[in-house]
Design an enzyme around this catalytic site. Structure first.
Site, short mmCIF file in Angstrom:
data_model
loop_
_atom_site.label_atom_id
_atom_site.label_comp_id
_atom_site.label_asym_id
_atom_site.label_seq_id
_atom_site.Cartn_x
_atom_site.Cartn_y
_atom_site.Cartn_z
N ASP A 31 7.13 5.06 9.72
CA ASP A 31 7.34 3.63 9.48
C ASP A 31 5.98 3.04 9.11
O ASP A 31 4.94 3.66 9.35
CB ASP A 31 7.89 2.99 10.76
CG ASP A 31 8.10 1.50 10.60
OD1 ASP A 31 8.66 1.08 9.58
OD2 ASP A 31 7.71 0.75 11.52
N ARG A 32 5.97 1.85 8.53
CA ARG A 32 4.70 1.26 8.10
C ARG A 32 4.12 0.31 9.15
O ARG A 32 3.20 0.65 9.86
CB ARG A 32 4.91 0.51 6.77
CG ARG A 32 3.60 0.12 6.08
CD ARG A 32 3.83 -0.77 4.88
NE ARG A 32 3.96 -2.16 5.30
CZ ARG A 32 4.26 -3.15 4.47
NH1 ARG A 32 4.50 -2.93 3.19
NH2 ARG A 32 4.35 -4.39 4.92
N ASP A 33 4.70 -0.88 9.24
CA ASP A 33 4.14 -1.92 10.11
C ASP A 33 4.26 -1.53 11.58
O ASP A 33 5.34 -1.19 12.05
CB ASP A 33 4.86 -3.25 9.87
CG ASP A 33 4.77 -3.69 8.41
OD1 ASP A 33 3.67 -3.62 7.84
OD2 ASP A 33 5.81 -4.07 7.85
N GLY A 45 3.54 -9.41 11.47
CA GLY A 45 4.65 -10.12 10.86
C GLY A 45 4.64 -9.91 9.36
O GLY A 45 4.10 -8.91 8.88
N GLU A 100 0.60 -4.58 13.17
CA GLU A 100 1.76 -5.47 13.05
C GLU A 100 1.30 -6.93 13.11
O GLU A 100 0.73 -7.35 14.11
CB GLU A 100 2.76 -5.18 14.18
CG GLU A 100 3.93 -6.14 14.25
CD GLU A 100 4.81 -6.12 13.02
OE1 GLU A 100 4.92 -7.18 12.37
OE2 GLU A 100 5.38 -5.07 12.70
#
Length: 193
Positions: free
Chosen positions: A8-10, A18, A16
């Site tokens: 996953d990225r964020d 938003g 993280e």
């Protein structure tokens, strides 16, 4: 067929914050580039799989998502000579979930916890999903992994701690829970040998 590590990225690769409105606000979590490089050094296929609903919500165009991924790739290379072998993302979101841009507002098999991104990667790169790993910070990442037959790892960066405490999304049963991607890679490498 090759085994893969899906990321996953964020909250897993980058901090993280938003929705990222300025490309320069995407910054890697410390030590993450080195973790990806360890996978690269073992010739393990590394693939980004990320829900990016900004275009569907009307927050930004797809070109912005692409620019963020370009920066992500540049930072990985700059910090540790690391690379992602493939990048997949889902810009779609149903109207019920908040999609407003008609171009991207729809149900999609690519949106986590659906398995579309993993299946597409498996077809394109001849990947062995049942013997691959998914690392994420959300219940939907773990659910997608299990829906595709992968091993699901939950990291406690990003939303991971909130998922574990029951304050975010829903309860899920990861195959492994760990502090961050660096410790996840340690565990993955033990299961690759």
């Amino acid at each position: 067929m090759k085994r893969a590590v899906f990321l996953d990225r964020d909250g897993v690769l980058n901090i993280e914050v938003g929705y990222i409105h300025k490309v320069e606000d995407l910054n890697l979590i410390p030590g993450i580039a080195e973790a990806v490089r360890r996978l690269n050094d073992k010739e393990i296929f590394c693939c980004l799989v990320s829900n990016q609903s900004g275009p569907a919500r009307g927050y930004n165009p797809v070109s912005h998502v692409e620019a963020l991924h370009k920066r992500l790739s540049q930072l990985l290379e700059k910090e540790a000579g690391a690379r992602l072998d493939a990048l997949y993302y889902c810009p779609y979101l149903s109207a019920a979930e908040g999609g407003t841009n008609p171009e991207f507002t729809r149900y999609s098999t690519w949106r986590k916890p659906n398995t579309g991104m993993l299946v597409a990667a498996a077809w394109e790169y001849d990947l062995d999903l049942p013997n691959s790993f998914m690392v994420g910070d959300k219940a939907t990442d773990v659910d997608m992994a299990h829906n595709a037959g992968c091993t699901g790892i939950l990291v406690q960066t990003g939303y991971g701690k909130s998922v574990l405490s029951g304050q975010y999304q829903h309860h899920t049963k990861p195959d492994f829970i760990t502090a961050n991607l660096a410790t996840a890679v340690e565990w993955i490498l033990q299961h690759f040998d």
